[in-house]
Write an enzyme that holds these catalytic residues in place. Structure first.
Site, PDB file in Angstrom:
ATOM      1  N   HIS A  35      -8.852  -7.719   0.110  1.00  0.00           N
ATOM      2  CA  HIS A  35      -8.016  -6.282   0.405  1.00  0.00           C
ATOM      3  C   HIS A  35      -7.055  -6.102   1.423  1.00  0.00           C
ATOM      4  CE1 HIS A  35     -10.297  -2.574  -0.490  1.00  0.00           C
ATOM      5  NE2 HIS A  35     -10.769  -3.657  -1.298  1.00  0.00           N
ATOM      6  N   GLU A  36      -5.902  -6.114   1.029  1.00  0.00           N
ATOM      7  CA  GLU A  36      -4.590  -6.452   1.830  1.00  0.00           C
ATOM      8  C   GLU A  36      -3.863  -8.020   1.624  1.00  0.00           C
ATOM      9  OE1 GLU A  36      -7.084  -5.054   3.848  1.00  0.00           O
ATOM     10  OE2 GLU A  36      -6.544  -3.486   3.383  1.00  0.00           O
ATOM     11  N   HIS A  74     -19.131  -8.863   4.721  1.00  0.00           N
ATOM     12  CA  HIS A  74     -18.017  -8.090   4.906  1.00  0.00           C
ATOM     13  C   HIS A  74     -17.111  -8.660   6.170  1.00  0.00           C
ATOM     14  CE1 HIS A  74     -14.864  -4.812   6.267  1.00  0.00           C
ATOM     15  NE2 HIS A  74     -14.250  -5.103   5.419  1.00  0.00           N
ATOM     16  N   GLU A  92      -8.774   4.973  -0.582  1.00  0.00           N
ATOM     17  CA  GLU A  92      -9.189   4.793   0.526  1.00  0.00           C
ATOM     18  C   GLU A  92      -7.468   6.197   1.072  1.00  0.00           C
ATOM     19  OE1 GLU A  92      -9.331   1.019   1.323  1.00  0.00           O
ATOM     20  OE2 GLU A  92      -7.948   0.506   2.719  1.00  0.00           O
ATOM     21  N   GLU A 103       0.640  -1.112   0.189  1.00  0.00           N
ATOM     22  CA  GLU A 103       0.106   0.107  -0.054  1.00  0.00           C
ATOM     23  C   GLU A 103       1.113   1.079  -0.182  1.00  0.00           C
ATOM     24  OE1 GLU A 103      -2.874  -0.461   2.645  1.00  0.00           O
ATOM     25  OE2 GLU A 103      -4.374  -1.771   1.166  1.00  0.00           O
TER      26      GLU A 103
HETATM   27  C1  NOJ Z   1      -8.884  -1.774   4.770  1.00  0.00           C
HETATM   28  C2  NOJ Z   1      -9.814  -1.973   3.600  1.00  0.00           C
HETATM   29  O1  NOJ Z   1      -8.662  -1.900   2.520  1.00  0.00           O
HETATM   30  C3  NOJ Z   1     -11.011  -0.930   3.793  1.00  0.00           C
HETATM   31  O2  NOJ Z   1     -11.438  -1.093   2.575  1.00  0.00           O
HETATM   32  C4  NOJ Z   1     -11.446  -1.975   4.595  1.00  0.00           C
HETATM   33  O3  NOJ Z   1     -12.851  -0.505   5.182  1.00  0.00           O
HETATM   34  C5  NOJ Z   1     -10.681  -1.355   6.315  1.00  0.00           C
HETATM   35  N1  NOJ Z   1      -9.350  -2.295   6.411  1.00  0.00           N
HETATM   36  C6  NOJ Z   1     -11.849  -2.156   7.340  1.00  0.00           C
HETATM   37  O4  NOJ Z   1     -12.071  -3.891   7.231  1.00  0.00           O
HETATM   38 CA    CA Z   2      -6.333  -1.835   2.254  1.00  0.00          CA
END
Ligand code: NOJ
Ligand code: CA
Length: 713
Positions: A481-482, A411, A506, A177
């Site tokens: 994500h990640e 989620h 973000e 990131e």
């Molecule tokens: C990082 C994610 O990239 C983001 O989209 C998410 O809202 C937060 N983590 C919380 O899970």
């Molecule tokens: Ca992220």
């Protein structure tokens, strides 16, 4: 997946039992690329293994070593006798489940080498040389003398020809990131830099380490991209630069005890890839990484659907509401309490908005118990993925979404406690199915548990694949994500719609953000491996809108946010801003409603990494075209010939552009909309503001519609 052989497949077979020559060449179908493989030793056909790659008679990769060091048994696999070689040519086409184009041509010359060490260990090398580059990998066939083995390091090298201009992020075992740095190879310093401090769970390992996909431009204007394809059951590859020689050395991500990979014969490494062209646009058009992945393992693909979504999400990132039920926002530096975002009434507002505007789905974060201490404690049992907060009525929301014909996206933030997630995964997926959810956004924030493992090590690579494969069993689509950076695995698992694996939009909400050139680099780097959930579409550019003390902002104009739906390819696109921000600009929101997420064709019109990208795409099974044009911090005029349109047909174009005085920093929300008629002879001239962009929809019209609208001038 349907695989149709369009053209004939040629096969030149040449099997030799003993080989005298120590240099073997293969040539790309268009003859532009030549890859030579050398066995350099005392006798022809035995010795150390090397390769080199030339493009139009210019060196791209100079003679570079190949090999793998084993820890157990302790062996260096780099000196071989040639047992057999086999050169063949393949030319076929296949149809992706979703993608940037309708059909993909898979055309290459292959060299297969059967090799043997003096200890009689068998290793095969496979090279595939396409018009756009080379992919090669090591194979360990079933054999008497090697069964289980541990890899200490891969000694693959990429000897580039000079101190190239490079678009890079620091080598790291845990995160990707970072914002990109642009410098010469010799100037790379992965230790720190301005973006480093904003990133958690980072594991820096070497001043000269960089991640792939690594994008370079030579002094002779060759564009080179180094990455990998089909990363399965193996750690990700970083590269360490030897600055004295411009050699990039493979460096695999270790596990908790320092080993790199545990394998058993028969097995294979991922493909190492070098994509090369004298045109930057060809790099973006390359399908080589997809071609090197296996066809879909999922037979019934009817439930897999590219889609757009909104979500209880950006409001969490801008601090308007919280993930945490108590409103305290653990982990988000928010001192004051704000409302809990994922409450039934609020979620229904998003469902209403999606239904009204034809957006397919709604994501809700912070719906489940655990957010009170999810972050920063390296705690194992945080979430169970099935216990909603008291104000999130799962049944009521499911019924309401169904009534409104909107899909819900679940989620799963794992907080990187992956051992815990593995225990809950089946239960969590069953809970989703029982409540009508067919897609999940999962997340891996923080340090991995099992402690000592890394996001990009073999253990986690296997986890990401297991999570996707298991989801497929439940007919669930996945957005991670990640995770590790993608390597084309979405061909094999088309339910893996997208992932983050880079610095998303973000970061603009709560950090120094993404510099204006960020989105001109991502397609040349991170997106080479697969689609990204970048979350475009932010209309309220400055965060002081939410809190006057905030200084953060998105580093683009509003029009550029629209263009990203085309330039940043993904079959899963979020309309990331708040419904009320869209309600204020419904004329501009129309582009997000109209733009497709699945494509029959893609034309990369112009591109230069770090500077600009203009792309036109034709919607799946329609005659509708969409164009996105973006620039970096510099203003620019884009000249876009529309010669890809059907000759003789008239189209209505709607242009969403930067207003004359728009600027990413001082006047980012100023845009203008124009409508005009275009055809295949039209050449658009678009002025993009600093940090700006333009988005265009081009829809065919019947004769009756044409009269009232002027032609483009
Ligand atoms: C990082 C994610 O990239 C983001 O989209 C998410 O809202 C937060 N983590 C919380 O899970
Ligand atoms: Ca992220």
């Amino acid at each position: 997946m349907k695989k149709s052989v369009l053209l004939f497949s040629l096969c030149f077979l040449c099997v030799l039992t003993s080989v005298a020559s120590d240099t073997i060449s293969i040539t790309s179908p268009d003859k532009n690329l030549v890859c030579r493989i050398f066995l350099t030793g005392p006798a022809g056909g035995s010795g150390n293994l090397y390769y080199e790659l030339n493009y139009k008679d210019k060196a791209v990769i100079k003679k570079s070593a190949l090999g793998i060091n084993l820890k157990s048994p302790a062996l260096q696999l780099n000196t071989f006798d040639l047992v057999e070689k086999n050169i063949s040519t393949t030319d076929e086409s296949w149809t992706p489940v979703w993608g940037e184009v309708k059909q993909i041509r898979n055309n290459y010359q292959q060299l297969f080498l059967r090799l043997k060490t003096k200890d009689e260990i068998l290793v095969n090398m496979v090279f595939k040389l396409f018009n756009d580059g080379v992919g090669f990998r090591y194979e360990f066939p079933q054999q008497a003398k090697l069964k289980h083995f541990i890899i200490a390091e891969e000694t693959t090298q990429f000897a580039v020809t000079g101190d190239h201009k490079t678009f890079w992020i620091p080598g790291d075992y845990d995160t990707n990131e970072y914002a990109y740095y642009t410098s010469k190879l010799s100037e790379i310093d992965a230790t720190g830099g301005k973006f480093s401090q904003e990133i958690h769970a980072k594991t820096y390992f070497n001043t000269n380490g960089v991640q792939t996909p690594l994008m370079m431009k030579t002094g002779e204007n060759l564009y080179i991209n180094i990455h990998e394809a089909a990363l399965v059951n193996y750690p990700a590859m970083n590269l360490v630069i030897d600055k004295s020689s411009n050699i990039l050395n493979a460096h695999l991500v270790p596990d908790a005890v320092g080993n790199k990979a545990y394998l058993q014969t028969p097995s294979k490494t991922p493909w190492r890839t070098v994509i090369v062209s004298d045109k930057a646009t060809d790099i973006l058009a390359s399908k080589m990484i997809l071609n090197l992945n296996e066809p879909s393992k999922i037979v019934n693909i009817s439930w897999i659907k590219p889609q757009k979504f909104v979500g209880v999400w950006w409001e969490l990132h801008v601090g308007k509401s919280s993930w945490d039920y108590s409103g305290s926002q653990v982990g988000s530096q928010q001192a004051t309490r704000v409302p809990h975002g994922a409450n039934t009434a609020n979620v229904k507002k998003y469902i209403d908005f999606a239904a009204k505007h034809g957006i397919d789905a709604v994501l809700v974060e912070g719906w489940n118990a655990g957010w009170e201490d999810w972050f920063g404690n390296w705690k194992e049992d945080v979430f169970d993925f099935v216990t909603p907060y008291p104000d999130f009525d799962v049944k009521e929301i499911t019924a309401y979404a169904k009534l409104k014909n909107v899909q819900m996206i679940m989620h799963h933030e794992t907080s990187s406690s992956v051992s815990n997630y593995e225990r809950w995964m089946d239960t969590a997926y069953r809970f989703m199915k029982n409540n009508g959810y067919n897609a999940v956004k999962s997340g891996y924030v923080g340090q991995i548990i099992p402690r000592g493992e890394h996001h990009d090590g073999q253990w986690m690579i296997k986890h990401y694949e297991r999570a996707i494969a298991k989801a497929a069993g439940y007919q669930i689509m996945v957005d991670q994500h990640e995770p590790v950076r993608p390597t084309g695995l979405h061909r094999t698992y088309p339910n893996y719609l997208a992932c983050e694996a880079a610095r998303g939009n973000e970061f603009n909400a709560w950090s120094s953000g993404n510099p204006p050139d960020h989105e001109t680099i991502l397609p040349f780097t991170r997106l080479m491996g697969g689609p990204m959930d970048y979350t475009p579409g932010i209309f309220k550019i400055k965060m002081n809108f939410y809190d006057t003390a905030k200084k953060e902002q998105v580093h683009t104009t509003l029009a550029k946010q629209l263009a990203l739906y085309v330039t940043m390819y993904s079959p899963l696109q979020m309309a990331a801003d708040l419904p009320e921000n869209y309600e204020r600009h419904l004329d501009a929101f129309q582009f997000i409603k109209d733009v497709a997420v699945d494509w029959d064709d893609t034309k990369i019109i112009e591109a230069e990494p770090g500077d600009y990208i203009s792309i036109a795409r034709k919607a799946k099974n329609k005659d509708d075209w969409f164009i996105g044009a973006i620039t970096d911090e510099n203003s620019r005029t884009s000249i876009l010939p529309l010669n890809f349109l059907d000759a003789g047909k008239k189209y209505l174009a709607t242009l969403y552009k930067d207003a004359d005085d728009a600027h990413w920093k001082n006047n980012p929300e100023a845009y203008a909309i124009e409508k005009f008629m275009v055809d295949a002879k039209t050449i658009l001239k678009l002025k993009l503001s600093p940090g700006g962009g333009a988005a265009i929809s081009i829809l065919p019209v019947g004769n009756s519609d044409i009269k009232s609208i002027k032609n483009y001038k």
